[in-house]
Scaffold this active site. Structure first.
Site, short mmCIF file in Angstrom:
data_model
loop_
_atom_site.label_atom_id
_atom_site.label_comp_id
_atom_site.label_asym_id
_atom_site.label_seq_id
_atom_site.Cartn_x
_atom_site.Cartn_y
_atom_site.Cartn_z
N TYR A 1 -6.84 -1.98 1.48
CA TYR A 1 -6.69 -2.86 2.94
C TYR A 1 -7.42 -4.13 2.58
CZ TYR A 1 -11.74 -1.60 3.66
OH TYR A 1 -13.14 -1.71 3.77
N ARG B 1 -7.26 -11.84 -2.31
CA ARG B 1 -7.91 -10.34 -2.60
C ARG B 1 -6.91 -9.24 -2.50
NH1 ARG B 1 -13.29 -8.91 0.24
NH2 ARG B 1 -11.89 -8.66 1.99
N ARG C 1 2.85 16.00 -3.13
CA ARG C 1 1.80 15.90 -3.51
C ARG C 1 1.45 16.08 -5.17
NH1 ARG C 1 -3.47 17.49 -4.50
NH2 ARG C 1 -5.22 16.40 -3.36
N HIS D 1 -1.33 14.23 -8.27
CA HIS D 1 -2.03 13.14 -8.70
C HIS D 1 -1.49 11.91 -9.25
CE1 HIS D 1 -4.96 16.06 -7.74
NE2 HIS D 1 -6.08 15.26 -7.73
N LYS E 1 -10.70 -3.37 -3.20
CA LYS E 1 -10.87 -3.02 -1.62
C LYS E 1 -10.16 -1.66 -1.38
CE LYS E 1 -11.51 -5.15 2.76
NZ LYS E 1 -12.85 -4.90 3.07
N GLU F 1 -24.82 -3.85 -2.68
CA GLU F 1 -24.34 -4.33 -1.13
C GLU F 1 -24.58 -3.45 -0.15
OE1 GLU F 1 -20.12 -5.29 -1.30
OE2 GLU F 1 -19.94 -3.42 -2.72
N LEU G 1 -18.02 -5.53 -3.87
CA LEU G 1 -16.58 -6.21 -3.22
C LEU G 1 -17.19 -7.65 -3.41
CD1 LEU G 1 -13.86 -5.42 -1.95
CD2 LEU G 1 -15.02 -6.13 0.00
#
Ligand code: PLP
Length: 285
Positions: free
Chosen positions: A33, A52, A100, A102, A149, A182, A207
């Site tokens: 995101y 990014r 579903r 993995h 992210k 962070e 990040l």
């Protein structure tokens, strides 16, 4: 006015906006995101945020859901349709919908794209910034690729909740050697006892904050001595100042770490100068 979200090609009222139950974002947090601030209707630091995003997608071997110019258009259109003047625009991309399993879905599975925007009361942030905020510290509990992210934010969610329950604004993660990595949704900075601005260098443990990246050249411009070097909680407690940075808040002064007062207990001059310069340099163009 009902809020509007962009979902895979359509602008929909929030009440009718949804993704599939087998979306990999929901099943596995298999997604990335970005968040851009909106000020006076303009997207702040859009280019570095999209850079990014590109890197996050690349690191996770995910495809762009639409081309970059189209995404920029969708972000603006979502801001416009929600009549956001000051707020945030969120871009969420997952690896798409598949039964579903993995392992990655079949090549050609379309990534899911959701874009939302909402107004924020910037005055509230300004008030917090005038007083300064408190942080708590917690042991680092996240995965080894904090440089991506990713929407997998469970450790960050739990940390923020603990901070809130203690009346603090943010939680700082602390690595095994006692160094601050962070915050749960912010980068961490101090002005140490010698007056040097410190923040952890980029690595897979933090990040690469866009605001962090924009603040460093401002330090040069303002003649603020800085060192991208990790700091301990002890150094923060004994330092002159501390602050947080993130797209949503700009620069937020910290006045207490684990209930120890930082500096004079009021926002420090470096944090104030950087905060003012950051926002004024964004409105220049
Ligand atoms: N660190 C983490 C873990 C974050 O989630 C964020 C923002 O969401 C930041 C740092 C600050 O990054 P940026 O300045 O790009 O908002």
């Amino acid at each position: 006015m009902s809020r509007v979200a962009y979902v895979n090609g359509r602008y929909l009222p929030h009440t009718g906006a949804s993704v599939h139950i087998e979306d990999r974002g929901f099943q596995f947090a298999d997604g990335v995101y970005e968040v851009c601030a909106v000020r006076d209707g303009r997207l702040i630091d859009e280019h570095p945020h999209l850079r990014r995003l590109h890197r996050s997608l690349h690191e996770l071997k995910m495809d762009w859901p639409v081309g970059e110019p189209a995404l920029r258009h969708i972000m603006r259109e979502t801001v416009r349709r929600n009549r956001v003047t000051n707020g945030l625009v969120y871009v969420q991309i997952s690896r798409g919908v598949a039964q579903r399993d993995h392992g990655f879905p079949a090549p050609g599975t379309k990534p899911t794209l959701v874009v939302t925007a909402r107004a924020i009361a910037v005055e509230k942030y300004d008030q917090w910034a005038k007083k300064g905020v408190a942080v708590i510290t917690l042991p680092e509990a996240r995965w080894a690729r904090c440089d991506i992210k990713s929407t997998g934010l469970l450790a960050n969610v739990l940390a923020k909740q603990q901070a809130r329950e203690k009346g603090a604004f943010e939680a700082w993660f602390v690595d095994r050697d006692g160094f601050v990595t962070e915050g749960s949704s912010t980068n961490a900075w101090i002005v140490d006892a010698k007056g040097v601005l410190r923040t952890r260098p980029l690595s897979n443990q933090i990040l690469p904050g866009v605001t962090r990246g924009e603040i460093l050249p401002l330090c040069r411009q303002l003649g603020i001595e800085f060192d991208e070097r990790p700091f301990t909680v002890e150094e923060a407690r004994n330092g002159r100042e501390a602050f947080l940075t993130a797209a949503s808040i700009g620069v937020m002064p910290i006045t207490a770490v684990d209930e120890s007062k930082i500096g004079s207990g009021a926002p420090g001059p470096v944090a104030i100068a950087l905060g003012e310069t950051y926002w004024s340099s964004r409105s220049d163009g």
